[in-house]
Design a protein around this motif. Structure first.
Motif, PDB file in Angstrom:
ATOM      1  N   ASP A 234      -6.484  11.793  -1.095  1.00 58.61           N
ATOM      2  CA  ASP A 234      -7.647  12.303  -1.820  1.00 58.61           C
ATOM      3  C   ASP A 234      -7.623  11.843  -3.276  1.00 58.61           C
ATOM      4  OD1 ASP A 234      -9.935  13.760  -2.438  1.00 58.61           O
ATOM      5  OD2 ASP A 234      -8.794  15.567  -2.901  1.00 58.61           O
ATOM      6  N   ALA A 235      -6.436  11.896  -3.900  1.00 57.09           N
ATOM      7  CA  ALA A 235      -6.319  11.489  -5.296  1.00 57.09           C
ATOM      8  C   ALA A 235      -6.481   9.979  -5.462  1.00 57.09           C
ATOM      9  CB  ALA A 235      -4.968  11.930  -5.858  1.00 57.09           C
ATOM     10  N   GLY A 236      -6.052   9.213  -4.458  1.00 61.25           N
ATOM     11  CA  GLY A 236      -6.092   7.763  -4.588  1.00 61.25           C
ATOM     12  C   GLY A 236      -7.421   7.120  -4.295  1.00 61.25           C
ATOM     13  N   ARG A 237      -8.338   7.857  -3.665  1.00 59.33           N
ATOM     14  CA  ARG A 237      -9.600   7.225  -3.274  1.00 59.33           C
ATOM     15  C   ARG A 237     -10.463   6.840  -4.466  1.00 59.33           C
ATOM     16  NH1 ARG A 237     -13.272  12.131  -0.720  1.00 59.33           N
ATOM     17  NH2 ARG A 237     -12.949  13.656  -2.394  1.00 59.33           N
ATOM     18  N   LEU A 238     -10.230   7.477  -5.621  1.00 59.88           N
ATOM     19  CA  LEU A 238     -10.987   7.125  -6.821  1.00 59.88           C
ATOM     20  C   LEU A 238     -10.636   5.734  -7.325  1.00 59.88           C
ATOM     21  CD1 LEU A 238     -10.720  10.527  -8.745  1.00 59.88           C
ATOM     22  CD2 LEU A 238     -12.632   9.694  -7.359  1.00 59.88           C
ATOM     23  N   HIS A 239      -9.473   5.216  -6.900  1.00 57.90           N
ATOM     24  CA  HIS A 239      -9.011   3.914  -7.388  1.00 57.90           C
ATOM     25  C   HIS A 239      -8.832   2.916  -6.246  1.00 57.90           C
ATOM     26  CE1 HIS A 239      -8.091   5.929 -11.229  1.00 57.90           C
ATOM     27  NE2 HIS A 239      -7.510   6.874 -10.508  1.00 57.90           N
ATOM     28  N   ILE A 240      -9.492   3.163  -5.118  1.00 58.52           N
ATOM     29  CA  ILE A 240      -9.232   2.340  -3.942  1.00 58.52           C
ATOM     30  C   ILE A 240      -9.641   0.883  -4.151  1.00 58.52           C
ATOM     31  CG2 ILE A 240     -11.472   2.887  -2.871  1.00 58.52           C
ATOM     32  CD1 ILE A 240      -9.984   2.852  -0.175  1.00 58.52           C
ATOM     33  N   THR A 241     -10.628   0.624  -4.970  1.00 56.78           N
ATOM     34  CA  THR A 241     -11.077  -0.751  -5.172  1.00 56.78           C
ATOM     35  C   THR A 241     -10.178  -1.534  -6.125  1.00 56.78           C
ATOM     36  OG1 THR A 241     -12.573  -0.022  -6.938  1.00 56.78           O
ATOM     37  CG2 THR A 241     -13.476  -0.169  -4.698  1.00 56.78           C
ATOM     38  N   THR A 242      -9.416  -0.837  -6.946  1.00 60.86           N
ATOM     39  CA  THR A 242      -8.577  -1.528  -7.926  1.00 60.86           C
ATOM     40  C   THR A 242      -7.079  -1.344  -7.663  1.00 60.86           C
ATOM     41  OG1 THR A 242      -8.703   0.412  -9.394  1.00 60.86           O
ATOM     42  CG2 THR A 242     -10.320  -1.351  -9.734  1.00 60.86           C
ATOM     43  N   SER A 243      -6.710  -0.244  -7.013  1.00 55.00           N
ATOM     44  CA  SER A 243      -5.291   0.055  -6.771  1.00 55.00           C
ATOM     45  C   SER A 243      -5.117   0.430  -5.298  1.00 55.00           C
ATOM     46  CB  SER A 243      -4.805   1.188  -7.683  1.00 55.00           C
ATOM     47  OG  SER A 243      -5.054   0.904  -9.044  1.00 55.00           O
ATOM     48  N   TRP A 244      -5.114  -0.573  -4.439  1.00 52.15           N
ATOM     49  CA  TRP A 244      -5.121  -0.362  -2.988  1.00 52.15           C
ATOM     50  C   TRP A 244      -3.920   0.438  -2.489  1.00 52.15           C
ATOM     51  CZ3 TRP A 244      -0.761  -2.238  -0.750  1.00 52.15           C
ATOM     52  CH2 TRP A 244      -0.054  -3.228  -1.445  1.00 52.15           C
ATOM     53  N   TRP A 245      -2.779   0.314  -3.195  1.00 57.80           N
ATOM     54  CA  TRP A 245      -1.547   0.942  -2.711  1.00 57.80           C
ATOM     55  C   TRP A 245      -1.625   2.472  -2.706  1.00 57.80           C
ATOM     56  CZ3 TRP A 245      -2.145  -2.017  -7.076  1.00 57.80           C
ATOM     57  CH2 TRP A 245      -2.080  -1.354  -8.300  1.00 57.80           C
ATOM     58  N   LEU A 246      -2.498   3.042  -3.518  1.00 60.13           N
ATOM     59  CA  LEU A 246      -2.618   4.497  -3.566  1.00 60.13           C
ATOM     60  C   LEU A 246      -3.171   5.069  -2.262  1.00 60.13           C
ATOM     61  CD1 LEU A 246      -4.006   5.010  -7.188  1.00 60.13           C
ATOM     62  CD2 LEU A 246      -1.650   5.216  -6.383  1.00 60.13           C
ATOM     63  N   GLU A 247      -3.935   4.272  -1.525  1.00 63.76           N
ATOM     64  CA  GLU A 247      -4.498   4.706  -0.247  1.00 63.76           C
ATOM     65  C   GLU A 247      -3.716   4.139   0.939  1.00 63.76           C
ATOM     66  OE1 GLU A 247      -7.670   6.575   0.556  1.00 63.76           O
ATOM     67  OE2 GLU A 247      -6.844   7.336  -1.311  1.00 63.76           O
ATOM     68  N   ILE A 248      -3.434   2.851   0.879  1.00 55.64           N
ATOM     69  CA  ILE A 248      -2.856   2.155   2.037  1.00 55.64           C
ATOM     70  C   ILE A 248      -1.445   2.657   2.349  1.00 55.64           C
ATOM     71  CG2 ILE A 248      -2.167  -0.076   2.981  1.00 55.64           C
ATOM     72  CD1 ILE A 248      -5.179   0.349   2.767  1.00 55.64           C
ATOM     73  N   LEU A 249      -0.584   2.750   1.367  1.00 57.62           N
ATOM     74  CA  LEU A 249       0.825   3.065   1.632  1.00 57.62           C
ATOM     75  C   LEU A 249       1.044   4.504   2.126  1.00 57.62           C
ATOM     76  CD1 LEU A 249       2.552   1.026  -1.224  1.00 57.62           C
ATOM     77  CD2 LEU A 249       2.099   0.391   1.147  1.00 57.62           C
ATOM     78  N   PRO A 250       0.432   5.526   1.510  1.00 58.55           N
ATOM     79  CA  PRO A 250       0.551   6.861   2.121  1.00 58.55           C
ATOM     80  C   PRO A 250      -0.072   6.914   3.511  1.00 58.55           C
ATOM     81  CG  PRO A 250      -0.142   7.062  -0.161  1.00 58.55           C
ATOM     82  CD  PRO A 250      -0.223   5.608   0.195  1.00 58.55           C
ATOM     83  N   GLY A 251      -1.177   6.170   3.699  1.00 53.57           N
ATOM     84  CA  GLY A 251      -1.800   6.123   5.018  1.00 53.57           C
ATOM     85  C   GLY A 251      -0.884   5.504   6.054  1.00 53.57           C
ATOM     86  N   VAL A 252      -0.156   4.454   5.672  1.00 51.83           N
ATOM     87  CA  VAL A 252       0.792   3.826   6.595  1.00 51.83           C
ATOM     88  C   VAL A 252       1.904   4.800   6.972  1.00 51.83           C
ATOM     89  CG1 VAL A 252       2.569   2.027   6.759  1.00 51.83           C
ATOM     90  CG2 VAL A 252       0.320   1.463   5.858  1.00 51.83           C
ATOM     91  N   VAL A 253       2.377   5.587   5.999  1.00 52.29           N
ATOM     92  CA  VAL A 253       3.423   6.577   6.290  1.00 52.29           C
ATOM     93  C   VAL A 253       2.914   7.597   7.298  1.00 52.29           C
ATOM     94  CG1 VAL A 253       4.801   8.442   5.304  1.00 52.29           C
ATOM     95  CG2 VAL A 253       4.578   6.291   4.071  1.00 52.29           C
ATOM     96  N   ILE A 254       1.686   8.080   7.118  1.00 49.70           N
ATOM     97  CA  ILE A 254       1.110   9.051   8.057  1.00 49.70           C
ATOM     98  C   ILE A 254       1.030   8.456   9.457  1.00 49.70           C
ATOM     99  CG2 ILE A 254      -0.984  10.334   8.652  1.00 49.70           C
ATOM    100  CD1 ILE A 254      -1.524  10.584   5.634  1.00 49.70           C
ATOM    101  N   VAL A 255       0.585   7.214   9.549  1.00 47.15           N
ATOM    102  CA  VAL A 255       0.457   6.559  10.858  1.00 47.15           C
ATOM    103  C   VAL A 255       1.828   6.376  11.510  1.00 47.15           C
ATOM    104  CG1 VAL A 255      -0.190   4.404  12.017  1.00 47.15           C
ATOM    105  CG2 VAL A 255      -1.703   5.397  10.296  1.00 47.15           C
ATOM    106  N   LEU A 256       2.805   5.910  10.738  1.00 51.93           N
ATOM    107  CA  LEU A 256       4.141   5.670  11.299  1.00 51.93           C
ATOM    108  C   LEU A 256       4.791   6.969  11.778  1.00 51.93           C
ATOM    109  CD1 LEU A 256       5.668   3.034   8.841  1.00 51.93           C
ATOM    110  CD2 LEU A 256       4.878   2.669  11.174  1.00 51.93           C
TER     111      LEU A 256
END
Length: 277
Positions: A234-256
């Motif tokens: 939720d906090a990282g979505r404000l920066h998803i276009t400039t700081s992809w790691w804030l969304e992608i990396l926690p999302g990968v942890v959830i998936v794994l």
């Protein structure tokens, strides 16, 4: 003369081994985060904001300069706690409703079955949203909401399992030997009806983690600055276009973690089914 051949136990599949490693990591992160990191999830460094992944910060940093990997590790306790707590609550409700319906029969069974059918007709996430709208977003509310949303499906399984076990010969034999109804239920019916559902409960933990993360991502669960995984998204979505790691990396942890728990649940389910044959 008969020669007995010893067959070696089958080796665990690679997926099972990797799943065990992932689950071991998340359990360590939840129970003893200091083993994996010596940083603080709330330590702010305004000179290191929004840094991309590097050797010093493997998951990068957020807009307050906090190390994202450290926050993911410390958030494991909340995310795993929600998964376990919601699944335990769902199965507690399911056991009460399922056993009551199957053992009482008649009007009671019909009434509980109709209620479960109506509840099951609603998407589980919709039921969770209804609970949150009444109680307001918080960690405890997420556990209750996800637990209630999951309960109808589990209750139907419990009822079906109890009805199937009731017809087993050993249940009739125990009753014929003069054992009381309560003793038959406690010693024979309950253990044999619940044992196959252990694997289903394991699968439910991963599902509950995903639902809780989704609720937090929508702003209806645990709110930032918490390091719960959904709150990080939720906090990282404000920066998803400039700081992809804030969304992608926690999302990968959830998936794994979800895949690992699901894989172990499937493995356990196959073992229990094989042992029952």
């Amino acid at each position: 003369m008969t020669v007995k051949t010893l067959t070696a136990a089958p080796k665990p599949a690679l997926g099972t081994v990797l799943s065990l490693l992932v689950v071991t990591w998340v359990l360590t992160a939840a129970l003893a985060p200091s083993v994996l990191t010596d940083g603080s999830p709330t330590a702010i460094d305004l000179h290191a904001t929004l840094l991309p992944p590097s050797w010093e910060h493997p998951f990068g940093t957020d807009d307050a300069g906090r190390d994202l990997l450290t926050r993911v590790i410390h958030g494991s306790r909340q995310s795993l706690g929600i998964g376990l707590g919601a699944t335990a609550l769902a199965f507690l409700i399911a056991l009460v409703l399922g056993f009551t319906a199957a053992l009482a029969g008649g009007v009671v069974d019909a009434a509980i079955t109709r209620v479960l059918e109506v509840a099951f007709a609603f998407p589980a996430l919709l039921l969770a949203l209804l609970v949150i709208s009444v109680r307001g977003p918080s960690l405890a509310t997420v556990v209750v909401a996800v637990g209630i949303g999951s309960a109808p499906g589990y209750a139907r399984m419990v009822r079906g399992q109890v009805l199937a076990v009731r017809q087993a010969g050993y249940i009739e034999a125990a009753a014929a030997l003069g054992h009381s109804r309560f003793a038959v239920i406690r010693r024979h019916l309950f253990p044999n009806a619940v044992r196959p559902l252990v694997a289903v409960a394991t699968l439910g933990v991963g599902q509950s983690i995903v639902w809780a993360s989704g609720l937090s991502f929508l702003g209806l669960g645990v709110a930032p600055p918490s390091s719960e995984w959904g709150a990080l998204l939720d906090a990282g979505r404000l920066h998803i276009t400039t700081s992809w790691w804030l969304e992608i990396l926690p999302g990968v942890v959830i998936v794994l973690v979800t895949l690992a728990v699901t894989t172990l649940g499937r493995t356990l389910q196959r073992r229990l089914e094989g042992a029952a044959r």
